[in-house]
Design an enzyme around this catalytic site. Structure first.
Site, PDB file in Angstrom:
ATOM      1  N   CYS A 223       0.806  -1.225   0.000  1.00 22.25           N
ATOM      2  CA  CYS A 223       0.000   0.000   0.000  1.00 22.25           C
ATOM      3  C   CYS A 223       0.840   1.277   0.000  1.00 22.25           C
ATOM      4  CB  CYS A 223      -0.963   0.003   1.189  1.00 22.25           C
ATOM      5  SG  CYS A 223      -0.196  -0.475   2.745  1.00 22.25           S
TER       6      CYS A 223
ATOM      7  N   HIS B  83      -2.693   6.520   4.208  1.00 20.52           N
ATOM      8  CA  HIS B  83      -1.269   6.616   4.531  1.00 20.52           C
ATOM      9  C   HIS B  83      -0.745   7.946   4.006  1.00 20.52           C
ATOM     10  CE1 HIS B  83      -1.581   2.561   5.707  1.00 20.52           C
ATOM     11  NE2 HIS B  83      -0.858   1.961   4.812  1.00 20.52           N
TER      12      HIS B  83
END
Lengths: 356, 356, 356, 356
Positions: free
Chosen positions: C151, C248
């Site tokens: 990710c 994130h």
């Protein structure tokens, strides 16, 4: 006076870690043995534990070799403090008791046992009076078993005891808790469940609160062989989990059997309440069992949980309840007075009473 | 049908931002004017606002020039939605009313006014019946003033209305709230106050809850010139702030004047409850006003606040209360049904009733 | 066109739940089978899963019976999406491949395999060119195996690809991540570890980032039988976990082999970047792969993670780096484009390219 | 030895509150006067302050009457500690200096002044050598002005000083910070901005870090009349705000002008680093300036910020940086060593050096 040798069961858990901090430098107790699961046994404590406290592991504990919780291995302890989970606490604590050790348990297993005192140290240390009877039943000389209350119950009964002593029986109690995540141990509550969230359920917690109050605030029978549970006090609890590290907040409404005191009387009684723990000059006794706050937005977990080293309950916002009589807000440090701190103070009281 | 021209007062605030999102693409209403403080007046909306929503500012709103909240500047609006703070809402909303505009207010200022309806759309849209009388008093043709309830009150009265309709009067209510930070606006709650914390006080909130229930759940007098406040319902509220972004959780205990229904009856009544808002097929009406959950640990703010686009109240954990009769947990999205969503749905109902 | 039958492996996990939401109402794919651990097999999905999404379980998925991840049971699927953990993904995904199924994996197991494409859909869909060679090696007609990137890597390579295309090779990259808890699955990160805290370590994450960039931004050899890893690009990553639910954030400094472009050139190139995914008009392709923000304090996880349905990377604060050349901040939704969203878009690209 | 009389400016702010806690029971300093805004002047401290510390207001401070920050009112203080905001600090601190008082400032106003030392107590107390020159310029006998560094700079320069002393000049530094909300004061960061979020911007912070390092790690000219700023050290900083109460985490990569030491050498040098503050046996000096941790996931704000009473910097994860030479993670308590703690220790050093 020679210090007492103590063992800590469940020493690597969150309650166990609090025991370590409370006992590493204690005037009456000396850490002698640490017990944990077989996975940890044989390791140095510092290698076995996932330490989650803001203060480091005490130097004199780091290298103690952890043992399995085999009662045989703890038989030279005078006292055993147990932070074990309920699924294993029952058998292990009973085995420790049979070794004639004084056992102080945080688990729920024996709380409803008719000959096991359920003691909140600043509330009902008179329940130690049942120890001679308990010993005779188990044929013990020195050993006995005493349990703490549930952390939320503990916070609740301290002001209730003060009120009951002053104004007579409390007939109805509605309590709502907002409990810290440390109460669930480690790993405990997943962060995905609690960040930006509240979880309005904690398994078994409401039942514990609704039952335990009646035993703690009840008395000891005249023959000192049984407890008289309160029969005319009804408790309704709702328990929720909030994103707070330490400190359970409780909002409480109560109704008195004999009519409501005034707000001034309530505040005065809470301020003046004192317990046997202070009178016995126990090391871990708070200066006073209740800190009363008059600020409109207190108590708060982050600001009040450390009050009087986490051994006092902070009470504020005392006001009229339009439905029952009086309502207020309280805060308890759930892993200090609400768990390990209660056990340690209970043990200090037992020493002061000559039971250890 | 031509759409109605709407103005939004307090358009840069947190409630105002929700109005923008709800109205930017609405089948009945078209955003025509945005009002804010003089500091913002004259700027493009996108430059005046500190946008805090997870969805971006709608394209058709970005470049609207913000006006000051001068009633003269809003006189070609059919409807005005107000997200103004209470310190300025009183005068401005009254001035808008006098311009013969339909005003929907989120402020507390007129909630206790004897001729201003205090309407939760899925509870008491029949209170619009007082509008003709209100108009005649103010000598208006088209304009009128209606207010929302407080966000926490709104969540509470939806299930109470269902229960009252089915089981008769509710005599006693004890409610504890755990309220989201968005309820305090922006900048609102300082992060130092709420991270790892709970604040057990929200100024004026408990008083609002304890009073508003009686007006909303009361009826309209036969002559449609006044409201009959509930006289035999007592509410005791404790309000706390928790570190949650959106969604107020409330734990509630109630006592019925005519005896307690069973848990099954309560759940069934909550499931089947429907309101005029759905029957009128209003655009923002939820499929049903109440979502009942049977999971032991629900409702939860993060998982349930968006239920039915935030216009339903989610109710769970229906169980016996040992002190009163029944207890349960509810969740309301405080800035949707609890604020802007109520106003918009109220306005849709008013359109459907031919009042706008 | 008939839709493709898809299976979802690890359907009860956090990535699996995202797959459910993305595929429940998809124009090209129809959920045909759900696989999970043997503990869940045989149960209705709604009973097997601990659903943690803000939107409810889609109605058409609730009652699908979960299967164990036995390849035999998925052989009538055209496509299998895998959200399995690395400890079981290797064997199961290989078994699925051998059933001649198109497999899209989120696990790390095959990312470094020299014949398995590691594809970020808005970056290197040309790596699908290796599929014929992969099929010939495995003697397959329809099946193949493609993996997503990690990710955090995914967020990083999208702007890097835009910059590399415009300004030539990037020689040095220093990246610091602040990663959301959802990236660790459920139960994942204990709340005691992350509330009021940052954890500056995520096992294996830095190594993944430092390696994967070179494969993704490298090319396909002329014979379409191997990948050319970047040889002159060095990545230094530090990965931390923060108390954020989704999204994130990465702060990045880069040095270009051929000299630094201006800030204006960088912003312009990021704004104009487009990928094959949009050109193929794939259903899940974002309008554009990169959203550029010029606000001084953006991107932010809570406000930007849903940009373009979570399939774009948001980039802001482009400025000179005094040590390398250029620095900026980026945000990626870690369970959408960073996981399930990449897989689904990869599969849509594969359909558009005629590979499925 | 008679204690020194101290005044605290900005006494009601977050840094001011830390000063109160550090000085209420100090062996060398006695709180003599408290200064705050005119709004607070004339009130008892306990009534003027919104106290946000976990420990209560010290008893001996509660009833001190707060003064306005008029230099005349502080003239009988030996030392003044200033926690004033930059918008007022400039004039007030200069006025205090002109009263011949030793002033220790936390504000940025005089940090770049060529004759004002910018001192991190465990790094460059030798910068006090410029005081005689400063006094002569201002024609003072006892007074002088010294400033702290920015909190993030402070954390950074402690290990950098150790490394520079051992391995020579550091040519390049890339640092990313994750800063606690307490650094923004009260009310400071709105909770709506930081819950479930990271804000990748703190106004002016990156510029401060990039500049201050060069003054602190530079030297004092031989004539002790000026500072030699580092000329060949380049710093690139990215500063972010995270939902943490106290403790700034920084991830750092550095390149050495003379080649990289080994990881073992770095750890050893950090472990062995000591400063003049300890040698002078100052009361607030940490046992050692740096705590080195070897756990893979440390330092962490919640677990390490209190290390050595918050006066040490904790450094961990020392490893090779593929781009520069060495990377590591550090943690500093931003309101202790990062603010009030630095000032107090600086003042203790000044006493030990005979400057006060």
């Amino acid at each position: 006076m020679a210090t007492k040798k103590v063992g800590i069961l469940g020493a690597t858990g969150t309650v166990g870690q609090r025991f370590i901090l409370l006992l590493a430098d204690h005037p009456v107790f000396t850490i002698h043995a640490l017990g944990a699961s077989s996975r940890s046994a044989g390791k140095a404590y510092k290698d076995a534990v996932r330490w989650k406290q803001a203060r480091p592991i005490p130097e004199n504990v780091k290298d103690i070799t952890v043992k399995s919780c085999d009662a045989e291995l703890f038989k030279d302890c005078d006292v055993v403090f147990s932070g074990l989970d309920a699924d294993v606490a029952g058998d292990i604590e009973m085995a420790m008791l049979k070794q004639d050790i004084a056992v102080f348990s945080n688990a729920k297993n024996y709380r409803r046992d008719p000959v096991v005192p359920l003691i909140v140290p600043t509330v009902n240390p008179d329940h130690f009076d049942l120890i001679p009877h308990q010993r005779s039943l188990h044929n013990l000389k020195k050993g006995f078993l005493v349990t703490n209350a549930n952390c939320s119950t503990t916070g609740l009964v301290v002001p209730l005891k003060a009120l009951q002593d002053a104004f007579g029986p409390i007939s109805h109690i509605i309590v709502n808790t907002q409990q810290a995540i440390s109460g669930a141990g480690y790993p405990g509550v997943p962060s995905l469940d609690i960040l930006d969230n509240v979880v309005p359920h904690i398994g078994g917690e409401e039942e514990k609160m609704e039952w335990e109050v009646g035993k703690i605030l009840g008395g000891v029978a005249d023959d000192k062989k049984s407890f008289s549970l309160l029969e005319n006090t009804v408790v309704s609890a709702t328990c929720t989990r909030v994103p707070v590290l330490d400190g359970h907040l409780e909002t409480v409404s109560v109704k008195f059997a004999n009519g409501s005191p005034s707000l001034e009387q309530v505040n005065q009684v809470l301020e003046k309440y004192s317990s046997e723990a202070e009178k016995l000059q126990c090391h871990s006794a708070p200066e006073k069992p209740i800190v009363v706050t008059y600020d409109a937005d207190r108590p708060q977990p982050r600001l009040d949980r450390e009050n009087l080293k986490g051994q006092a309950v902070t009470v504020g916002r005392v006001r009229k309840c339009p439905v029952l009589d009086i309502k207020f807000v309280l805060l308890i440090h759930n892993t200090l007075l609400g768990a390990a701190g209660s056990s340690v103070l209970n043990a200090e009281i037992a020493v002061a009473k000559g039971l250890i």
